[in-house]
Write an enzyme that holds these catalytic residues in place. Structure first.
Site, mmCIF file in Angstrom:
data_model
loop_
_atom_site.group_PDB
_atom_site.id
_atom_site.type_symbol
_atom_site.label_atom_id
_atom_site.label_comp_id
_atom_site.label_asym_id
_atom_site.label_seq_id
_atom_site.Cartn_x
_atom_site.Cartn_y
_atom_site.Cartn_z
ATOM 1 N N LYS A 51 -6.957 -0.384 0.969
ATOM 2 C CA LYS A 51 -7.285 -1.206 2.568
ATOM 3 C C LYS A 51 -8.171 0.228 3.406
ATOM 4 C CE LYS A 51 -2.778 -3.245 3.112
ATOM 5 N NZ LYS A 51 -2.062 -3.479 1.757
HETATM 6 C C1 LIG Z 1 -2.507 -4.818 0.660
HETATM 7 C C2 LIG Z 1 -2.665 -4.493 -0.979
HETATM 8 C C3 LIG Z 1 -2.424 -5.389 -1.542
HETATM 9 C C4 LIG Z 1 -1.990 -7.465 -0.963
HETATM 10 O O1 LIG Z 1 -3.223 -7.661 -0.876
HETATM 11 P P1 LIG Z 1 -3.904 -8.319 0.130
HETATM 12 O O2 LIG Z 1 -4.857 -8.696 0.639
HETATM 13 O O3 LIG Z 1 -2.760 -8.236 1.534
HETATM 14 O O4 LIG Z 1 -3.492 -9.488 -0.945
HETATM 15 C C5 LIG Z 1 -2.616 -5.427 -2.985
HETATM 16 N N1 LIG Z 1 -1.710 -4.124 -3.067
HETATM 17 C C6 LIG Z 1 -1.673 -2.932 -2.370
HETATM 18 C C7 LIG Z 1 -2.081 -1.353 -3.024
HETATM 19 C C8 LIG Z 1 -2.071 -3.374 -1.290
HETATM 20 O O5 LIG Z 1 -1.846 -1.513 -0.035
#
Ligand SMILES: *Cc1c(COP(=O)(O)O)cnc(C)c1O
Length: 433
Positions: free
Chosen positions: A107
């Protein structure tokens, strides 16, 4: 580039309008009106250029004319200042590590880029922009770090008291500066309710300039194309099709993958790898989409029962099941399978995968079992194993090494303000500050 709503009832807007609004006024999600392909020759050039230059070329068509080129260059080079590492576990299985940013999860790409973009869009505003975020853990840290010290913006993070891990909490409650953490006596749903109520409060919106930073913001999605291009640059040139497995919750990551394919990247198929929250794999199998309450799992950043980027996926596939099935294959797994897979990956390759990444590897393996044709697999590693040390401990019996960045936060003092889950109190706080 102009942006339209997936619901097609809101007027077209600029990137600035789409990023500052978040959600379109008709309740839809913003999409670029077109996605231009790069020629095979341009893609070939991507292999030889510096990564910053490639990211800049990828995002430029989406940001012109809203963001001048020199500003865009600065945003890209500041936001993406950490590496994307490709680890090949076997000749046909590669792991793309997206967790080398400040909060050790993918993220960081979206949050750092969006924060700088918003910072540019609000320059010259007389009122500071207040970003409201409700978090159950991971989003809060990425958003807080992304916006730290961005001028003209302050961030309020609402999180449920005693319901996030210490490592998560310390990453967004110890920063100070323009980041305020509100510890809500309630659940994550309470936090989300407070934020939603604030956005729909006309009186409050006359006094304050509010926006959100959740994963439906197009400003978070666009930079997630970058690491799909990073994979393309680093993967060995192969004659077999590439299958990309994406550990998914709200499906922003997978949506960005399809964007990357539309600009020309050679990907045969995406695997939607989920934990027990498998509404999308179920949709791919049955054609029926049944959102439901989220189940708690070891891969908790993917505990989403109603994936908020799903309308974008449908939109990219002309709202037709058969087109979605052409692009995406789905697989959901249990916690037991996840633990077993973490151990198997460690035993076979000496590699420590976090639970989300293990869900991704399981998705790739399930795909391979059902598809006999030769292919190579790429799994997105979305979090550093140290963020989920307790699950890793359970799976392999030893704790993953703690990166310095995380250790530093654990030692810092928590600065959050406690509030109740009453909207009146929250509103009072917003008005007073
Ligand atoms: C947010 C997140 C996801 C999921 O990603 P999306 O874009 O919401 O599908 C997967 N793994 C981790 C570690 C995350 O923080």
């Amino acid at each position: 580039m102009r942006y339209r709503s997936t619901s097609r009832k809101a007027p077209l807007t600029s990137l600035r309008g789409a990023v500052l609004r978040g959600l379109a006024p008709d309740g839809g999600l913003y999409m670029p009106v077109e996605i231009a392909r790069h020629s095979p020759k341009e893609l070939e050039e991507f292999r030889g250029l510096p990564f910053t230059e490639v990211c800049f070329r990828v995002v430029r068509p989406f940001a012109t004319p809203d963001v001048p080129e020199e500003v865009l260059w600065q945003i890209v080079s500041e936001a993406i200042n950490f590496p994307v590492k490709l680890v090949s576990l076997s000749p046909g299985l590669h792991i793309l590590e997206l967790f080398h940013g400040p909060t050790l999860a993918f993220k960081d790409f979206g949050a750092r880029f969006m924060a700088r973009l918003m910072g540019y869009f609000v320059r010259g505003e007389t009122r500071p922009l207040t970003v409201l975020v409700a978090t159950s853990g991971d989003t809060g840290s990425a958003v807080a770090h992304g916006f730290l010290n961005v001028p003209g913006i302050r961030v309020l993070i609402l999180y449920p008291s005693k319901r996030v891990s210490e490592a998560q909490e310390k990453q967004f409650t110890t920063l100070g500066e323009n980041i305020t953490a509100l510890e809500v006596a309630g659940t994550f749903d309470d936090c989300q309710r407070l934020v939603k109520q604030a956005f729909s409060d006309a009186e409050l919106n006359r006094c304050a300039f509010l926006t959100s930073a959740n994963s439906i913001n197009i400003g978070r999605l666009l930079p997630q194309m970058f690491y799909h291009v990073a994979a393309y640059r680093q993967l060995p040139v192969a004659s077999v099709p590439l299958i990309v497995s994406v550990p998914s919750g709200n499906f922003g990551n997978l949506t960005a993958g399809i964007f990357a394919k539309r600009i020309g990247l050679p990907v045969a198929k995406y695997v939607a790898s989920t934990n027990a929250n498998d509404v999308v794999p179920e949709y791919l199998l049955t054609g029926e989409f049944h959102p439901r309450a989220a189940k708690t799992t070891y891969a908790n950043a993917m505990d989403v029962g109603n994936p908020n980027n799903f309308p974008r996926l449908l939109d990219l596939c002309r709202n037709r099941l058969e087109y979605v099935q052409k692009e995406i294959w789905g697989h959901g797994v249990t916690d037991e399978e996840t633990l077993r897979e973490m151990k198997a990956i460690h035993d076979r390759f000496g590699y420590i995968a976090d639970p989300h990444t293990a869900v991704g590897v399981l998705g790739w393996e399930a795909f391979k079992l059902e598809h006999a044709e030769p292919a190579q697999g790429l799994v997105l590693a979305t979090a550093h194993p140290a963020k989920f040390a307790d699950v890793v401990m359970k799976a392999i019996g030893t704790a993953p090494p703690l990166p310095d960045r995380l250790a530093t936060y654990l030692k810092r003092e928590k600065l959050s303000l406690a509030i109740s889950s009453s909207y009146a109190e929250f509103k009072q706080f917003l008005l007073a500050n």
